[in-house]
Every structure is written in C-alpha cells, then in structure tokens.
Design an enzyme around this catalytic site. Structure first.
Site: not given
Ligand code: F6R
Length: 268
Positions: A67, A137, A139, A144
């Site tokens: 992303d 959550n 994702h 989401e």
């Molecule tokens: C990042 C991504 C997100 C993160 C997720 C966890 O490229 O796609 O899905 O992997 O939000 O983020 P952290 O590791 O900061 O808890």
C-alpha cells in the site's frame, strides 16, 4: 494455516528473515511482496544484517509493496516509499527500478492505476512471498473491515481505528492521509506464500479472529484461511487469545521433524 508461536518479537523477525533468504537465495528473479508499519522493521533490519554478512543479495529481486498513502509525495517522510528506502532499500543491493508501490498519480484515474499495478505484478510472474502485518481491527494491507474478499488494488478510506492507531506516527501539526491505494484481498491471496507477522498484546484479538473466527469481511485477515500456504508468525503476546496454543506448538515440533528428515521444500 500454519501458526508458529515464538518466545518474542525478535525471534518472529529472525524467522521471517529466514523465509525471505530462502526465497531470494534459491529462486531466480524472486518476487517479494512487502509491508510497512512497525512490525516488519525488525525483519528489514535482520535482512540488512544478512546482506552485510554476505548471506543474501537482492540484485535479482523485484518487490511490490502492499500500500501507499494518497495525497502525499514520495519524498514526504510519511510516504511508504520513504519508509522502504530508510528501512531496507537504501541499505542493500536492490535495483530500485524493480521496487514498486501502488502509487496514485493525481489527475489520473485511480481505478486504472490500480489495475495497472495488478498487471505489473502479473508481468513480474506473480508474488512468490507476501509479507503481511495485521491491524488491530483485522485489516491486511489497508483492506479495512467490510472490504470485499474479492477486492483488487484500489483506493480505500482508512477506518477511524486505523487512523487512531497510526496517529502515533504523525506530529500534531502534520497532515495524516485518510486515503490509501492498497492491494486487494484477492491480490494478496494470489501470492504463492503469505507470511503474516504479528507481535504484541494489542494484536491478540485480531489474531484470534483471523485464525479461528468465521471467514468474514468483518476480519479481512480471516481470508487467509482460504490460502493454501499461509504461515502466521506470532510472539506469545499476539498468540495469547488463541485457544489451541498447545496444538500449534506440538504441530510445529512435528513439522520440524519432517523438515529435518526430508529438507525444507517451498513450491515457489
Ligand atoms: C502496512 C500495512 C498494514 C500494517 C498493519 C499493522 O503496509 O499494510 O496492514 O501491516 O496496519 O501495522 P503495525 O505493524 O504498525 O502494527
């Protein structure tokens, strides 16, 4: 799903680094899917250490990130391009022309740009190994809750929970994007292997929903239940709400025995 529980977050990172090294060192022109966020930082630093120790080279590797934020330039310190340069690309021998993020140029149709990203992945031969984190959550990428399980690369609006969770990374007067271009869930499921890393207590509920909850858009990561080769690397805290922890430890011991006898075999 293969669930592996480690004592701590560092062991999760070291194991993930072994998976990446196995792919990158063995397969010609390997294609890696990459994630940002706090969780994979220790993976990237383990990979940089391996590179410095001459144990890995990224010269032939192509990468696709999950992303990228919309509405900020690549040069902005908050961009995921900047994150990848800082944490990995600037420190290894990768050809940056072969590193891709799903950017969205202003004034161009975002749908077309999403599909173009899908084409680029297909042209590279598909993703061999996709690294994932998980949101509190549930994702994956920025898919989401309620994202279509059949989704492809497109723009998503970030949920309030994700905005709150990530606000720690933005200064009070800094612009925090609310939109991002993200690989879809179907894009992620196309990868030959997926390796999801989760550490810390705040991920325990999402991990439980992903591993043993219903297959549902309410927990996008639960879609990985349908993936043939999904490997879930957890520290004890992230695994703490799983009911079958003893089984996973036992199963992993059995797997190690089989691997020892027959060698590791990944069908990349
Ligand atoms: C990042 C991504 C997100 C993160 C997720 C966890 O490229 O796609 O899905 O992997 O939000 O983020 P952290 O590791 O900061 O808890």
């Amino acid at each position: 799903m293969q669930v592996i529980i480690f004592d701590n977050a560092q062991d999760v990172a070291e194991s993930a680094a072994e998976w990446v090294a196995e792919l990158v060192n063995k397969k010609p022109n390997p294609v890696l899917g990459l994630a940002t966020g706090s969780t994979p930082i220790s993976l990237y630093s383990a990979l940089v250490n391996k590179y410095k120790a001459d144990q890995i080279s990224f010269k032939q590797t192509t990468t696709f990130n999950l992303d990228e934020y919309l509405g900020i330039e690549e040069t902005n310190k908050q961009s995921y391009r900047h994150f990848m340069n800082e944490n990995l690309f600037d420190h290894v021998d990768i050809d940056k022309d072969k590193t891709f993020l799903p950017t969205c140029n202003q004034g161009e149709n975002p749908r077309k740009q999403g599909l173009a990203y899908e084409d680029k992945i297909a042209d590279a031969g598909g993703i061999d190994l996709q690294i994932l984190g998980i949101g509190a959550n549930g994702h994956i990428g920025f898919n989401e809750p309620t994202s279509s399980l059949a989704s492809r690369t497109r723009i998503k609006t970030l949920s309030q929970q994700t905005l709150n969770d990530n606000s720690r990374l933005f200064a009070a007067d800094e612009f925090q994007p609310t939109l991002a271009m993200t690989m879809g869930i179907a894009t992620i499921l196309d990868a030959r292997y997926v390796l999801l890393m989760a550490t810390g207590k705040n991920k325990a509920k999402a991990v439980k929903d992903m591993v043993s909850g219903a297959l549902s858009a309410a927990c996008p990561a639960s879609a990985l239940q349908q993936h043939e080769n999904a490997v879930i690397l957890l520290d004890k805290e992230a695994a703490s709400e799983l009911e079958d922890q003893e089984y996973y430890v036992w199963a992993n011991m059995q797997n190690q025995k089989v691997n020892k006898e027959f060698g590791l075999y990944h069908n990349y």
